[in-house]
Design a protein around this motif. Structure first.
Motif, PDB file in Angstrom:
ATOM      1  N   ILE A   4       6.349  -2.750   5.291  1.00 36.67           N
ATOM      2  CA  ILE A   4       5.080  -2.110   5.805  1.00 36.67           C
ATOM      3  C   ILE A   4       5.402  -0.915   6.580  1.00 36.67           C
ATOM      4  CG2 ILE A   4       3.317  -2.872   7.603  1.00 36.67           C
ATOM      5  CD1 ILE A   4       3.435  -4.618   5.132  1.00 36.67           C
ATOM      6  N   PRO A   5       6.466  -0.555   7.313  1.00 34.17           N
ATOM      7  CA  PRO A   5       6.510   0.787   7.678  1.00 34.17           C
ATOM      8  C   PRO A   5       6.700   1.802   6.787  1.00 34.17           C
ATOM      9  CG  PRO A   5       8.355  -0.630   8.529  1.00 34.17           C
ATOM     10  CD  PRO A   5       7.424  -1.734   7.934  1.00 34.17           C
ATOM     11  N   TRP A   6       7.445   1.482   5.638  1.00 27.68           N
ATOM     12  CA  TRP A   6       7.423   2.064   4.619  1.00 27.68           C
ATOM     13  C   TRP A   6       6.073   2.613   3.671  1.00 27.68           C
ATOM     14  CZ3 TRP A   6       6.364   2.070  -0.790  1.00 27.68           C
ATOM     15  CH2 TRP A   6       7.092   3.064  -1.665  1.00 27.68           C
ATOM     16  N   VAL A  53       0.925  -6.270   2.208  1.00 23.30           N
ATOM     17  CA  VAL A  53       1.173  -5.259   1.348  1.00 23.30           C
ATOM     18  C   VAL A  53      -0.237  -5.013   0.561  1.00 23.30           C
ATOM     19  CG1 VAL A  53       2.281  -4.773  -0.830  1.00 23.30           C
ATOM     20  CG2 VAL A  53       3.560  -5.731   0.911  1.00 23.30           C
ATOM     21  N   LEU A  54      -0.800  -6.031   0.072  1.00 24.44           N
ATOM     22  CA  LEU A  54      -2.124  -5.684  -0.613  1.00 24.44           C
ATOM     23  C   LEU A  54      -3.259  -5.344   0.334  1.00 24.44           C
ATOM     24  CD1 LEU A  54      -2.147  -9.074  -3.030  1.00 24.44           C
ATOM     25  CD2 LEU A  54      -1.774  -6.533  -3.657  1.00 24.44           C
ATOM     26  N   ALA A  55      -3.188  -5.709   1.536  1.00 25.42           N
ATOM     27  CA  ALA A  55      -4.272  -5.224   2.481  1.00 25.42           C
ATOM     28  C   ALA A  55      -3.856  -3.600   2.872  1.00 25.42           C
ATOM     29  CB  ALA A  55      -4.580  -6.219   3.572  1.00 25.42           C
ATOM     30  N   HIS A  56      -2.764  -3.396   2.656  1.00 30.59           N
ATOM     31  CA  HIS A  56      -2.268  -2.057   3.218  1.00 30.59           C
ATOM     32  C   HIS A  56      -3.166  -0.783   2.587  1.00 30.59           C
ATOM     33  CE1 HIS A  56      -0.034   1.154   4.768  1.00 30.59           C
ATOM     34  NE2 HIS A  56       0.734   0.377   5.488  1.00 30.59           N
ATOM     35  N   ARG A  57      -3.515   0.044   3.513  1.00 29.39           N
ATOM     36  CA  ARG A  57      -4.199   1.388   2.704  1.00 29.39           C
ATOM     37  C   ARG A  57      -3.535   1.996   1.740  1.00 29.39           C
ATOM     38  NH1 ARG A  57      -1.737   5.493   3.938  1.00 29.39           N
ATOM     39  NH2 ARG A  57      -0.219   5.535   5.851  1.00 29.39           N
ATOM     40  N   ALA A  58      -2.343   1.970   1.752  1.00 34.43           N
ATOM     41  CA  ALA A  58      -1.411   2.676   0.755  1.00 34.43           C
ATOM     42  C   ALA A  58      -1.244   2.131  -0.590  1.00 34.43           C
ATOM     43  CB  ALA A  58      -0.107   3.033   1.421  1.00 34.43           C
ATOM     44  N   GLY A 115      -0.459 -14.982 -11.472  1.00 37.52           N
ATOM     45  CA  GLY A 115      -0.587 -16.623 -10.884  1.00 37.52           C
ATOM     46  C   GLY A 115      -1.781 -16.321 -10.021  1.00 37.52           C
ATOM     47  N   TRP A 116      -2.623 -17.400 -10.085  1.00 39.68           N
ATOM     48  CA  TRP A 116      -3.937 -17.542  -9.516  1.00 39.68           C
ATOM     49  C   TRP A 116      -3.958 -16.949  -7.933  1.00 39.68           C
ATOM     50  CZ3 TRP A 116      -8.552 -16.596 -10.777  1.00 39.68           C
ATOM     51  CH2 TRP A 116      -9.539 -17.017  -9.986  1.00 39.68           C
ATOM     52  N   ASN A 117      -2.877 -17.490  -7.214  1.00 40.19           N
ATOM     53  CA  ASN A 117      -2.707 -16.970  -5.975  1.00 40.19           C
ATOM     54  C   ASN A 117      -2.700 -15.486  -5.701  1.00 40.19           C
ATOM     55  OD1 ASN A 117      -2.576 -19.743  -4.425  1.00 40.19           O
ATOM     56  ND2 ASN A 117      -0.571 -19.622  -4.899  1.00 40.19           N
ATOM     57  N   SER A 118      -1.885 -14.859  -6.402  1.00 38.06           N
ATOM     58  CA  SER A 118      -1.728 -13.452  -6.481  1.00 38.06           C
ATOM     59  C   SER A 118      -3.180 -12.836  -7.001  1.00 38.06           C
ATOM     60  CB  SER A 118      -0.720 -13.062  -7.555  1.00 38.06           C
ATOM     61  OG  SER A 118       0.576 -13.295  -6.708  1.00 38.06           O
ATOM     62  N   THR A 119      -3.678 -13.424  -7.824  1.00 36.87           N
ATOM     63  CA  THR A 119      -4.818 -12.710  -8.487  1.00 36.87           C
ATOM     64  C   THR A 119      -6.203 -12.883  -7.614  1.00 36.87           C
ATOM     65  OG1 THR A 119      -4.442 -13.544 -10.908  1.00 36.87           O
ATOM     66  CG2 THR A 119      -6.699 -13.228 -10.499  1.00 36.87           C
ATOM     67  N   LEU A 120      -6.204 -14.018  -6.727  1.00 37.85           N
ATOM     68  CA  LEU A 120      -7.187 -14.131  -5.816  1.00 37.85           C
ATOM     69  C   LEU A 120      -6.969 -13.133  -4.613  1.00 37.85           C
ATOM     70  CD1 LEU A 120      -7.713 -17.966  -5.331  1.00 37.85           C
ATOM     71  CD2 LEU A 120      -9.346 -16.347  -6.177  1.00 37.85           C
ATOM     72  N   GLU A 121      -5.679 -13.142  -4.371  1.00 40.05           N
ATOM     73  CA  GLU A 121      -5.343 -12.121  -3.201  1.00 40.05           C
ATOM     74  C   GLU A 121      -5.485 -10.715  -3.463  1.00 40.05           C
ATOM     75  OE1 GLU A 121      -1.595 -14.974  -1.690  1.00 40.05           O
ATOM     76  OE2 GLU A 121      -1.180 -13.237  -2.521  1.00 40.05           O
ATOM     77  N   SER A 122      -5.379 -10.259  -4.818  1.00 34.16           N
ATOM     78  CA  SER A 122      -5.661  -8.774  -5.384  1.00 34.16           C
ATOM     79  C   SER A 122      -7.216  -8.709  -5.436  1.00 34.16           C
ATOM     80  CB  SER A 122      -5.102  -8.644  -6.644  1.00 34.16           C
ATOM     81  OG  SER A 122      -4.816  -7.036  -6.776  1.00 34.16           O
ATOM     82  N   ILE A 123      -7.827  -9.575  -5.602  1.00 35.07           N
ATOM     83  CA  ILE A 123      -9.559  -9.471  -5.561  1.00 35.07           C
ATOM     84  C   ILE A 123      -9.705  -9.715  -4.310  1.00 35.07           C
ATOM     85  CG2 ILE A 123     -11.575 -10.879  -6.026  1.00 35.07           C
ATOM     86  CD1 ILE A 123     -10.080 -11.843  -8.564  1.00 35.07           C
ATOM     87  N   CYS A 124      -9.379 -10.273  -3.473  1.00 35.41           N
ATOM     88  CA  CYS A 124     -10.060 -10.081  -1.804  1.00 35.41           C
ATOM     89  C   CYS A 124      -9.586  -8.863  -1.383  1.00 35.41           C
ATOM     90  CB  CYS A 124      -9.527 -11.386  -1.087  1.00 35.41           C
ATOM     91  SG  CYS A 124     -10.246 -13.085  -1.830  1.00 35.41           S
ATOM     92  N   GLU A 125      -8.529  -8.379  -1.922  1.00 34.14           N
ATOM     93  CA  GLU A 125      -8.288  -6.879  -1.078  1.00 34.14           C
ATOM     94  C   GLU A 125      -8.808  -5.775  -2.008  1.00 34.14           C
ATOM     95  OE1 GLU A 125      -7.229  -6.838   1.865  1.00 34.14           O
ATOM     96  OE2 GLU A 125      -6.837  -9.035   2.094  1.00 34.14           O
TER      97      GLU A 125
END
Length: 458
Positions: free
Chosen positions: A262-264, A344-349, A358-368
């Protein structure tokens, strides 16, 4: 999260895989917020961290797996053994929980139901023996759940295997998969008999259940949900991505995330970083690992790359990288063993996600709202990748080409070219639709209300 109770307790029994534990414990958190007390029964193998969920009761049971079996890369064999070994221990756990005990904290609480993963095939008969309603948690996109259960039928009717396993033709019975995708999902001919048997058992044990809880929503699974009545005659509850419901977030990772990510990221420009993670199970050859490494370096863009220890075959971690590789990046690359992916996915960078889908990663990416580059390896990842590239058009499919020039080209298409701007616009629309679904009055919110009322009725 302050503990409240409606004097009803729900028992949850996750399959011991990272992609199954996450949604199950998120569902537990949601139900806890609705007033239910929560008991998690889990195996010794891949046991969740009870300290991350201090308000839940955790009961560990034996799973009968040897150390060698827990290390086996053969996931189907592992699931078969778990289903063979766990019936008696689960029965004993339930008997203990349901036995009146004046010293028990659950004395005044009625156990309403059992919720377990669709990958458990013996739990329906166990639940019935205790007169306990059972709900099945579907941790896949519902399109895949419906489709993969019908694969044994396709094989019996002679549709499988395909003569040309690399054929680009669509599979009419399982859209939008192509024949080459389905061949990869189904594995080798030596695995077919075991896989067919397992899928038949899943279907047979799901049909008598009280309902299916789906970690998806109408906005993502409308067609398959509309078709579900042809296979199942009970309620289906598409409650939406569990991690975006309005409940406190909690960790369910089996790996310790490296918080230095996150700090990176804080020091990077907005939408300048490509995030790379291929999940908790995927392994790759050393040559594939190096092709990804050089492909990322050649983009001259910043990247955050999760390389899980042991995921490179024959290596402990990243020692295959040439001497001086990281130094040559001039600070633009960071490699970690595991990452706090939601953060990480929610970070502006973060501007793109190279993922196994995988479905969890796919959902998380869509939601962000993060565009994806799809590199699927196994199982439902093939279908998810097709939806990403061909149906929703919110990402690019690598088609299994793990080659440095292909990696570089795909990253640039998403992160630099005008095509990436179009993808970003489409995923923003889908992101808004999915997030609205869990808000009060949305399709997923209504479905969750229906689920809670159904559990309370027992």
């Amino acid at each position: 999260m302050e503990k409240r109770t409606n004097e009803k307790r729900v028992i949850l029994f996750p399959l011991p895989l990272q992609g199954c534990i996450n949604p199950m414990l998120q569902l537990a958190t949601i139900l806890f917020s609705r007033g239910f007390s929560i008991t998690i029964i889990h195996t010794r193998f891949n046991a969740p961290k009870s300290s991350d969920h201090p308000l839940f009761t955790f009961l560990q049971m034996a799973d009968g797996l040897s150390e060698t079996q827990t290390q086996s890369p053969d996931l189907l064999l592992k699931l078969t053994l778990l289903n063979e070994n766990c019936e008696k221990p689960l029965r004993e756990c339930l008997a203990k929980l349901l036995k009146p005990d004046s010293d028990s904290e659950t004395e005044q609480e009625k156990i309403s139901c059992l919720i377990d993963d669709s990958g458990w095939t013996f739990t329906q008969s166990v639940a019935e023996s205790f007169n306990l309603p059972r709900f099945v948690l579907c941790a896949y996109k519902f399109t895949f759940f419906l489709g993969h259960l019908l694969v044994p039928q396709l094989r019996r009717h002679g549709f499988l295997p395909f003569p040309d396993s690399e054929a680009e033709d669509l599979v009419p019975e399982f859209p939008p998969l192509r024949k080459k995708d389905l061949s990869r999902i189904m594995g080798t001919s030596s695995q077919m008999e075991m896989l067919d048997s397992y899928l038949v058992k899943i279907l047979e044990s799901t049909k008598p259940a009280s309902g299916i809880i789906v970690m998806s929503c109408q906005e993502l699974d409308q067609d398959s949900l509309a078709e579900s009545h042809k296979v199942f005659n009970f309620p289906i509850f598409p409650i939406g991505p569990s991690h975006i419901h309005d409940v406190p977030a909690s960790s369910s990772s089996l790996f310790e995330p490296d918080q230095s990510c996150i700090p990176w990221l804080d020091n990077q420009e907005t939408k300048s970083v490509i995030y790379v993670s291929l999940g908790s199970i995927v392994t790759m050859s050393e040559s594939e690992f190096l092709e990804i490494a050089f492909g990322l370096r050649n983009t001259d863009l910043a990247f955050l790359w999760v390389v899980r220890p042991g995921s490179v075959q024959g290596r402990d971690w990243i020692e295959s990288l040439p001497v001086g590789f990281m130094e040559s990046l001039d600070g633009k690359g960071k490699i970690v063993k595991w990452a706090p992916q939601l953060d990480v996915l929610a970070h502006r960078a973060t501007g793109g996600f190279l993922t196994h889908n995988g479905w969890n990663s796919t959902l998380e990416s869509i939601c962000e709202g993060v565009p994806m580059i799809s590199l699927p390896f196994v199982w439902d990842q093939m279908l998810n990748a097709r939806f990403i590239s061909e149906v929703w058009r919110i990402g690019i499919h690598l088609e299994g080409r793990i080659e440095r020039r292909e990696i570089e080209r795909a990253v640039r298409r998403v992160m630099v070219d005008s095509e990436g701007e179009e993808i970003q616009a489409r995923i923003k629309v889908l992101q808004d639709e999915v997030r609205r679904s869990v808000k009060r009055g949305g399709s997923s919110s209504r479905s969750l209300d229906d689920l809670v009322n159904r559990i309370l009725s027992f």
